[in-house]
Enzyme design. Structure first.
Site, PDB file in Angstrom:
ATOM      1  N   SER A 135       9.907 -16.882  -5.992  1.00 60.92           N
ATOM      2  CA  SER A 135      11.043 -16.193  -6.574  1.00 60.92           C
ATOM      3  C   SER A 135      11.811 -17.176  -7.442  1.00 60.92           C
ATOM      4  O   SER A 135      11.889 -18.360  -7.136  1.00 60.92           O
ATOM      5  CB  SER A 135      11.942 -15.665  -5.459  1.00 60.92           C
ATOM      6  OG  SER A 135      13.256 -15.493  -5.940  1.00 60.92           O
ATOM      7  N   GLU A 172       0.774  -6.453  -4.687  1.00 58.24           N
ATOM      8  CA  GLU A 172       1.760  -5.452  -5.134  1.00 58.24           C
ATOM      9  C   GLU A 172       1.331  -4.804  -6.449  1.00 58.24           C
ATOM     10  O   GLU A 172       1.437  -3.589  -6.632  1.00 58.24           O
ATOM     11  CB  GLU A 172       3.132  -6.102  -5.310  1.00 58.24           C
ATOM     12  CG  GLU A 172       3.774  -6.548  -4.010  1.00 58.24           C
ATOM     13  CD  GLU A 172       5.075  -7.298  -4.300  1.00 58.24           C
ATOM     14  OE1 GLU A 172       6.140  -6.699  -4.163  1.00 58.24           O
ATOM     15  OE2 GLU A 172       4.999  -8.474  -4.689  1.00 58.24           O
ATOM     16  N   HIS A 228      -0.151   6.229  12.037  1.00 57.10           N
ATOM     17  CA  HIS A 228       1.282   6.392  11.732  1.00 57.10           C
ATOM     18  C   HIS A 228       1.982   5.033  11.589  1.00 57.10           C
ATOM     19  O   HIS A 228       3.179   4.917  11.832  1.00 57.10           O
ATOM     20  CB  HIS A 228       1.991   7.220  12.808  1.00 57.10           C
ATOM     21  CG  HIS A 228       1.274   8.476  13.177  1.00 57.10           C
ATOM     22  ND1 HIS A 228       1.544   9.695  12.597  1.00 57.10           N
ATOM     23  CD2 HIS A 228       0.251   8.695  14.047  1.00 57.10           C
ATOM     24  CE1 HIS A 228       0.740  10.612  13.118  1.00 57.10           C
ATOM     25  NE2 HIS A 228      -0.064  10.036  13.990  1.00 57.10           N
TER      26      HIS A 228
END
Ligand code: ARG
Length: 456
Positions: A275, A288, A154
């Site tokens: 970035s 990703e 979990h």
């Protein structure tokens, strides 16, 4: 030749552009040519072509193979598909005898054959990428058998494991993917050539001979099934989609572990880029994208299954839609696996952050309950007792994660000695798969042999 050969009448239609499949079936060209060489040889041995005709047709087909490889083949958009492009060019090269190549054959059994040869090469290639990723995981796991980390359920800290055990869990997923791909290739190892349009031929052809020449274990049993069966492609798309799902789960964990919140993996340049606005950022872009790409592979599988659903026997033109999803999923798989293997190799685990996390006393609550259970306390009682004392651990004697993990020596567990055995089994499995991939690669080479052999 100054005048262009007119397109055969069956491809001259008002909606030619809509019917065209050339963009997606050009990658089948070499398989198409090799299949034609085997077919022509068979027609010769069946007495349907003279030795001179066989020699001339095979010579022409090999010349086309050279033209395609050299980039000089005159591809024509007005000729619907790869099969017609090859046949028209063959007739330009060898004259009217070119029209004999299609004796006792239809594009229906021809494209089914091409796709099976293509699938064989695809499995060999994407299988090798999976094996490389698996090998990278093994190398990293071997170096991290004694690096404790929290294991999660979990996404909550649960029990102690090691980084090696965690990496091997990902290994086994990819190992099964490779096993599945090889099984897909084995089931696809049946030649459909000779099924004709749907019902074979009145001529004395020998499908088994063609099958053997192309390295197939058998020829088809049923001509209707042979021209319509796209199970191999559906299986391939499932195998690739599941491998993509597995890759995405690993990608997700790398993304999480590289966050400041976890900090288990250093944010090195190997993870991705920065970035454009935030100077401090180093993003895990590779992981990703690996996570994101699985979506289209699932879409590719669903696209093919949806096309196949409810199709009447035998061949239907809908089947032409099988190629685009296969090509897309294969390219995606190659890209994903090719990006993931070096990423795994470059991961830098942060030993300090991992050790800190692995010392969380909560991870050892089950161990405390099991100690009581070993002393005869019913586990349910022990569980309740430990639950009551949670949070009261003495901060002066922090847990020893490595000692604790060493006690988890039940089969398949994270104890370093147990994981060493697991690692040995993993290496054996991977080596066996590499052997199967080499046998497959030898079959893939048969296509090249057929296209390169001197005149027979
Ligand atoms: N382009 C077709 C395909 O990919 C080849 C078979 C065409 N057969 C036909 N009867 N039009 O399925």
């Amino acid at each position: 030749m100054s005048e262009r050969t007119p397109a055969p009448s069956y491809v001259r239609t008002p909606s030619a552009a809509f019917l065209r499949s050339l963009a997606v079936d050009r990658p089948l060209a070499r398989y198409d040519l090799a299949g034609s060489v085997a077919h022509v040889e068979m027609l010769g041995s069946a007495g349907l072509l003279s030795a001179a005709e066989v020699a001339s047709l095979v010579g022409g087909l090999r010349q086309i193979a050279r033209e395609i490889a050299g980039g000089t083949f005159p591809w024509r958009d007005d000729l619907e598909d790869v099969h017609t492009n090859v046949e028209v060019r063959l007739t330009e090269l060898v004259g009217p005898v070119g029209g004999k190549v299609h004796t006792a054959r239809s594009r229906n059994d021809q494209v089914a054959l091409d796709e099976r040869l293509f699938l064989r090469a695809a499995v060999a290639s994407v299988g090798a990428s999976l094996a490389d990723l698996s090998a990278a995981l093994l190398v990293r796991a071997a170096g991290a058998l004694e690096v404790p980390m929290p294991g999660y359920t979990h996404l909550q800290r649960a029990q102690p494991i090691t980084v090696g055990h965690w990496l091997l869990a990902h290994f086994w997923r990819f190992e099964r993917d490779l096993d599945r791909l090889l099984a897909t290739a084995r089931r696809a190892d049946v030649s459909p050539l000779g099924a004709g349009a749907l019902a074979g031929s009145t001529l004395p052809i020998d499908p088994a001979r063609v099958a053997a020449r192309l390295g197939f274990s058998a020829a088809f049993e049923n001509s209707l099934d042979a021209v319509s069966d796209r199970d191999p492609l559906a299986e391939l798309l499932f195998d690739l989609a599941l491998a993509g799902v597995h890759a995405s789960a690993l990608g997700e964990e790398i993304v999480l572990f590289a966050s400041k919140e976890f900090g288990f993996v250093a944010r090195t340049p190997a993870l991705g880029s920065g970035s454009s606005q935030m100077p401090q950022k180093r993003n895990p872009d590779v992981a990703e994208l690996v996570r994101g790409k699985a979506g289209r592979q699932i879409g590719d599988l669903v696209a093919l299954l949806s096309t196949l659903k409810g199709l009447p026997l035998a061949y239907d033109r809908d089947l032409q839609e099988d190629k685009a999803p296969v090509l897309d999923s294969l390219t995606t798989a190659t890209d994903v696996l090719g990006a993931l293997a070096p990423l795994v190799a470059a991961l830098e685990f942060d030993g300090v952050r991992l050790a800190e996390a692995a010392q969380d006393p909560e991870l050892y609550a089950t161990d405390a309950a099991e100690r009581r259970a070993a002393a005869g306390v019913p586990f349910r009682e022990a569980h309740a007792e430990v639950a009551r004392t949670l949070g009261t651990t003495d901060p002066a004697s922090p847990p020893d994660p490595l000692a604790a993990v060493a006690l988890r020596s039940a089969p398949g567990g994270p104890a370093p000695a147990t994981v060493r055995q697991q690692l040995a089994h993993a290496r054996t499995r991977l080596a066996a798969h590499r052997d199967s991939l080499s046998s497959l690669a030898r079959k893939v080479e048969l296509v090249e042999d057929l296209l390169n052999e001197g005149p027979r």
